[in-house]
Scaffold this motif. Structure first.
Motif, short mmCIF file in Angstrom:
data_model
loop_
_atom_site.label_atom_id
_atom_site.label_comp_id
_atom_site.label_asym_id
_atom_site.label_seq_id
_atom_site.Cartn_x
_atom_site.Cartn_y
_atom_site.Cartn_z
N LYS A 239 -1.91 -13.56 -23.02
CA LYS A 239 -2.64 -12.23 -23.61
C LYS A 239 -3.68 -11.70 -22.44
CE LYS A 239 -5.14 -14.00 -28.07
NZ LYS A 239 -6.30 -14.78 -29.08
N SER A 240 -3.49 -10.42 -22.97
CA SER A 240 -4.23 -9.33 -21.26
C SER A 240 -5.92 -10.04 -21.50
CB SER A 240 -4.05 -8.08 -21.94
OG SER A 240 -2.83 -7.79 -21.78
N ASP A 241 -5.96 -9.69 -20.33
CA ASP A 241 -7.17 -10.09 -19.95
C ASP A 241 -8.37 -8.66 -20.36
OD1 ASP A 241 -7.03 -12.11 -18.63
OD2 ASP A 241 -7.40 -11.43 -16.70
N ASP B 40 -8.31 -7.22 -22.54
CA ASP B 40 -7.39 -5.90 -23.99
C ASP B 40 -6.91 -6.67 -25.21
OD1 ASP B 40 -5.52 -4.23 -25.32
OD2 ASP B 40 -4.37 -4.03 -24.07
N GLY C 164 -3.61 -6.77 -27.01
CA GLY C 164 -2.56 -6.66 -25.95
C GLY C 164 -2.24 -7.79 -24.95
N VAL D 252 0.86 -9.62 -22.22
CA VAL D 252 1.81 -9.36 -20.73
C VAL D 252 3.65 -10.37 -20.83
CG1 VAL D 252 1.92 -9.72 -18.45
CG2 VAL D 252 -0.33 -8.63 -18.72
#
Length: 613
Positions: A80-82, A84, A87, A89
């Protein structure tokens, strides 16, 4: 320095990639995977059919998964994107895997389908990298056995391999000469190490035996450059030094086993992480994975489910996710990716990590690492919300091509279609439109063969309602309808009869095997010269016919083969034959007819290509 721009993992950079993956898994949300194989079709008998049972389909797929090989294994770790919401990665890895030269199990053989090879060549598969640089592997079962063997006490291993006895004069002289060196060195105080002359494995084993007379002496082996001849080095150690050296030697052997395990370590690492894994139309991928890196595939689909679940307890199939909704027009991987990315573009950014970004502006479909990235992106858009659910409905449900079922890896299989399902039989003149015309509601046809099909009626709540809807039209069209439940009961009963008949044939065969030694014993007794062999046994043999295997019946229009002339006297039936005849009368079954010719393979466009899924 390891360059991640390529993202290709070979034997040369495997350890660095393994360490990187090891660091990523603890904090990731899920892992997507994909494989490129050397083939996915043997012949027409392994083609999926609408009438396949789960066991029947598994047996077809098992033949394929244990014949062909894996070229690439793709993994993409999604985190998981920080800051977002929605979102992720991605960190994709594209592993090339090639059977170990030391393999002695079912993974050691290489088979390739010519049409798959042609397809992979057209998408620029790097076969040179696969063969020359592929990561070796063995199964986890073989790896575990090897580690257990080296952990056994040295005495136990020595006893197992047996003791040597020398007869050649040069060998006897060599051992005597080296042991004289040991004697002089030991009597002189053994203040330093003593290196004996390099020799082959046979002579080293003889030296080990002789050195048992010096219990305070420890040895270790130094290999020569060519690996053919090694030297034994003797030393006298304290108990602490001896224990330390033994521990180091044991660890060196375990490390060697781990190196031979190769890519199998990656599968074990992912399994131990307990992270959800995601594939697309991935039952074949799972079976290939299990066969190559875990153990031999079990005989039954239920045993396979149980075994796989112990390795990968949380599996998602994006093919099943997408086909369960009417929103998506095309669920082939590349087309589905484009459609989902456009329809869900506002759900959060999906990006590749720094150093893993070759796929950012480059489409590489049919490369396992890229397909894993694409599969994970689809799941991030369609199913990642399920990761927060306690019992996600779609978890462990596998899509089955040309089937009414989805395979449940941890429970009872479920129908993959909504509404009522009927089974219909008819003559060969019936076409799809004839079937559809018998119903006043929307219907879909799944053909089983030329004279039967499944009919799916999404707007009907029950089979009774669906049959009533067809009414006289079905009869007028020449359709015989039954509910899916009744069809299942009939096929189950038929399968049970076939299993009973197979068991009877096996029993009869065993009885004949038991009779053979007695027959041979009787034949060994020499008859008087004036007597002839009894003719009665010969006649009985002439009337015996080998039991025919039950197969598809001939069409009603075909002529029955002329009866074979036999003697009027019948041979006494064995117990198993009598039971078989009684079972046939009880069920009303007819003698099996000749086998029909196997159907021709479907046109190329209908096959599942190396990755047209």
């Amino acid at each position: 320095t390891f360059v991640w721009g390529a993202m290709n993992v070979t034997a040369e950079n495997f350890e660095e990639a393994f360490a990187k993956l090891q660091g990523l898994l603890p904090t990731c949300s899920f892992v997507a995977f994909d494989e490129e194989m050397t083939g996915i079709r043997l012949d027409s008998t392994t083609e999926p059919a609408n009438g396949d049972s789960a066991q029947g389909r598994y047996e077809k797929m098992k033949r394929v998964a244990t014949t062909y090989n894996i070229i690439q294994f793709g993994l993409c770790v999604f985190t998981k994107s920080d800051g977002d919401d929605g979102g992720f990665v991605g960190h994709p890895f594209n592993f090339y895997v090639f059977p170990s030269k030391d393999a002695r199990d079912h993974t050691s053989m290489i088979h390739m389908s010519s049409d798959t090879a042609g397809f992979l060549r057209s998408v620029k598969m790097d076969f040179q990298k696969w063969i020359y640089e592929g990561i070796p592997f063995t199964t986890n079962a073989s790896w575990s056995r090897a580690v257990e063997a080296v952990k056994k006490p040295k005495e136990e291993n020595n006893n197992k391999s047996g003791r040597v006895s020398m007869s050649r004069e040069p060998d006897i002289e060599f051992i005597a000469k080296e042991m004289q060196k040991v004697k002089e060195w030991h009597e002189g105080g053994a203040t330093s190490e003593l290196a004996l002359e390099p020799c082959n494995g046979f002579l080293r084993k003889a030296l080990y035996q002789e050195l048992e007379g010096y219990p305070t002496v420890s040895t270790h082996k130094i290999d020569s450059e060519d690996g053919r001849r090694s030297s034994l080095v003797c030393s006298v150690l304290t108990d602490e030094e001896k224990q330390k050296r033994e521990e180091e030697a044991l660890q060196a052997k375990i490390d060697e086993c781990n190196t031979r395990a190769g890519f199998c370590r990656v599968i074990k690492l992912v399994s131990e992480s307990k992270k959800p894994i995601v594939g697309h139309n991935c039952l074949y991928d799972l079976m290939f994975m299990y066969s190559h890196f875990c153990d031999v595939l079990p005989d039954t689909v239920e045993e396979f489910k149980e075994a796989l679940h112990s390795w990968m307890p949380k599996v998602y199939d994006t093919k099943h996710l997408s086909t369960s909704s009417s929103e998506w027009k095309d669920t082939v991987l590349g087309s589905l990716y484009a459609e989902v990315m456009e329809a869900r573009k506002d759900k959060g950014e999906l990006k590749l990590a720094h150093g893993f970004d070759r796929y950012t502006n480059e489409e590489a479909l049919h490369e396992a690492g890229y397909d894993a990235w694409v599969t994970g992106c689809i799941f991030a858009r369609l199913g990642s919300d399920m990761l927060d659910e306690e019992s996600p409905k779609m978890m462990n449900k596998m899509y089955l091509m040309r089937s009414l079922w989805c395979l449940n890896l941890c429970g009872t299989d479920e129908l993959s279609v909504a509404g009522a399902v009927l089974h219909s039989t008819f003559d060969k003149s019936i076409k799809t439109n004839d079937i559809l015309g018998a119903f006043t509601t929307r219907a879909m046809v799944r053909w089983v063969d030329d004279v039967s099909a499944f009919i799916i009626l999404p707007e009907m709540a029950s089979s009774e309602e669906a049959i009533k809807n067809a009414g006289d039209k079905a009869q007028a069209a020449g359709l015989t309808l039954q509910s899916f439940e009744d069809y299942q009961k009939g096929t189950s009963a038929k399968r049970k009869r076939e299993e009973e008949e197979t068991g009877m044939e096996k029993e009869e065969k065993e009885e004949k095997e038991e009779e053979r030694p007695a027959k041979r014993a009787r034949n060994d007794v020499k008859a008087p010269a004036s007597t002839e062999a009894p003719k009665k046994g010969k006649k009985a043999k002439e009337t015996e016919e080998a039991p025919m295997e039950e197969d598809e019946k001939e069409p009603a229009t075909s002529k029955k083969p002329a009866a074979k002339k036999t003697s009027s006297k019948k041979a006494p039936a064995s117990k198993a034959t009598a039971k078989k005849e009684a079972a046939g009368k009880a069920t009303g079954s007819k003698a099996p007819a000749k086998k029909e010719k196997a159907a021709a393979p479907p046109p190329e466009g209908t096959r599942r290509s190396a990755r047209s899924r």
